[in-house]
Design an enzyme around this catalytic site. Structure first.
Site, PDB file in Angstrom:
ATOM      1  N   LYS A 209     -57.784 -12.265-112.150  1.00 18.94           N
ATOM      2  CA  LYS A 209     -58.467 -11.078-111.467  1.00 18.94           C
ATOM      3  C   LYS A 209     -57.403  -9.917-111.261  1.00 18.94           C
ATOM      4  O   LYS A 209     -58.045  -8.701-111.306  1.00 18.94           O
ATOM      5  CB  LYS A 209     -59.073 -11.786-110.105  1.00 18.94           C
ATOM      6  CG  LYS A 209     -60.177 -12.682-110.262  1.00 18.94           C
ATOM      7  CD  LYS A 209     -60.470 -13.554-109.143  1.00 18.94           C
ATOM      8  CE  LYS A 209     -61.482 -14.849-109.427  1.00 18.94           C
ATOM      9  NZ  LYS A 209     -61.795 -15.692-108.645  1.00 18.94           N
TER      10      LYS A 209
ATOM     11  N   GLN B 183     -60.446 -16.917-102.245  1.00 16.34           N
ATOM     12  CA  GLN B 183     -60.397 -17.894-103.477  1.00 16.34           C
ATOM     13  C   GLN B 183     -60.780 -18.932-102.869  1.00 16.34           C
ATOM     14  O   GLN B 183     -60.146 -19.589-101.969  1.00 16.34           O
ATOM     15  CB  GLN B 183     -59.197 -17.775-104.317  1.00 16.34           C
ATOM     16  CG  GLN B 183     -59.006 -18.664-105.384  1.00 16.34           C
ATOM     17  CD  GLN B 183     -59.995 -18.187-106.541  1.00 16.34           C
ATOM     18  OE1 GLN B 183     -60.045 -16.820-106.786  1.00 16.34           O
ATOM     19  NE2 GLN B 183     -60.419 -19.181-107.212  1.00 16.34           N
TER      20      GLN B 183
ATOM     21  N   ASP C   2     -68.001 -11.031-104.669  1.00 14.30           N
ATOM     22  CA  ASP C   2     -68.169 -12.636-105.475  1.00 14.30           C
ATOM     23  C   ASP C   2     -69.521 -12.829-105.256  1.00 14.30           C
ATOM     24  O   ASP C   2     -70.014 -13.926-105.888  1.00 14.30           O
ATOM     25  CB  ASP C   2     -67.328 -13.588-104.701  1.00 14.30           C
ATOM     26  CG  ASP C   2     -66.101 -14.159-105.538  1.00 14.30           C
ATOM     27  OD1 ASP C   2     -66.206 -14.059-106.699  1.00 14.30           O
ATOM     28  OD2 ASP C   2     -65.327 -14.561-104.966  1.00 14.30           O
TER      29      ASP C   2
END
Ligand code: NAD
Length: 293
Positions: free
Chosen positions: A53, A97, A120
């Site tokens: 990312k 994460q 997200d």
């Protein structure tokens, strides 16, 4: 032989488009989009995902800000750090994460992210807005799959989509998005999971089969019909003594045999994975442009 749905190629194209847009923003005197990543602990797979990312951010000209915490930080401490990110005007969006250590409550963490910065698309408010067809950050993997359908002009209207796997981050939102009147959408969706009886009787009816279970090789050729469009989300590490590393990455679909019956299929790797990352970049760009505020 099926046409490959080349997630890597499409994601490279989208990254070039985003890079151009960022350059134009900077030329207008606007700030570069800034994505922050939070990683708790030393899970090697999570490290790899976060590094991908960060690398993608650099490729398109975003700033990336990484926050690394040890496995034993308290939930309270993490929440405080998130509050600071929520307030920080330099940060457009951030991700935490997953998975998190057991002592930290995942749902509490997800709901602390400011919805506008939830790139997200995991926050329950974004999930609710998505379900009502309202503007929001869509969850990265389903959004990446929709983008792949758009770019390949795959028609979903009136098609029977069978979704295998019903997780909150992939299967459930994917089935909601495809059932609604989005573009793509308007499909008839069957949502299956671990408790589904006679899975093959469902998968054989699919015009479009999307699989996200984490079970290597779950879908075999006798479970699909001729001409099916297959999207394989699974990422599974299996032993392979012929490789230097001793392993290889495979999906949830027996690629070699299913490919012979399919009209389109995503490879693993280089299929859905790169689309998920690029989807995160698209959401971050939207957050920087305050598209949903
Ligand atoms: P999860 O473990 O949260 O959910 C798995 C789902 O699959 C559950 O709904 C479960 O009921 C169902 N399932 C499990 N075994 C099954 C079986 N035998 N038959 C039918 N259904 C079954 O997983 P997840 O987070 O949705 O991830 C699924 C897979 O996708 C994993 O391999 C993960 O690594 C991968 N993944 C890939 C990406 C990407 O960008 N490519 C993104 C997210 C997840």
């Amino acid at each position: 032989m099926a046409t490959l749905l080349d997630g890597k190629g499409v994601s490279d194209q989208i990254k070039a488009e985003i890079k151009e847009e960022v350059a134009a923003m900077v030329a207008r005197g606007e700030k570069r989009p800034n994505l922050a990543t939070i990683l708790v602990g030393e899970n090697p797979a999570s490290h790899t995902y976060v590094n991908h990312k960060i690398k993608a951010c650099k490729e398109v000209g975003f700033i990336s800000t990484h926050l690394q915490f040890s496995e034993d930080i308290s939930e309270e401490y993490l929440l405080k750090k998130m509050d600071a990110l929520n307030e920080d005007e330099e940060i457009d969006g951030y991700i935490v994460q997953l998975p998190l250590p057991d002592h930290i409550h995942k749902e509490k963490i997800i709901d602390r992210i400011k919805p506008m910065k939830d790139v997200d698309g995991f926050h329950h408010l974004n999930f609710g807005r998505m379900s009502s067809n309202l503007p929001c950050h869509l969850p990265a993997t389903p959004n990446g799959i929709l983008e792949l359908f758009r770019r390949y002009k795959i028609e979903t209207k009136g098609k029977h989509v069978v979704m295998v796997g019903a997780s909150n981050i992939v299967g459930l939102p994917m089935s909601i998005l495809l059932a609604k009147g989005h573009n793509p959408g308007d499909a008839t969706v069957t949502l299956t999971h671990i408790h589904t009886v006679d899975l093959a009787s469902h998968t054989r009816q699919a015009d479009i089969l999307i699989v996200a279970t984490g079970v290597a090789g779950l879908i075999k050729a006798d479970m699909v019909k001729e001409g099916v469009i297959v999207v394989d989300v699974g990422i599974n590490k299996v032993e392979d003594p012929t490789r230097k590393s001793g392993f290889r990455i495979v999906g949830d679909v027996e690629f070699e045999e299913v490919e012979k019956k399919a009209s389109y299929i995503t490879p693993v790797p280089k299929g859905v994975g790169p689309m998920t990352i690029v989807s995160l970049l698209m959401n971050t760009l939207d957050a920087a442009k305050k598209t949903y505020s």
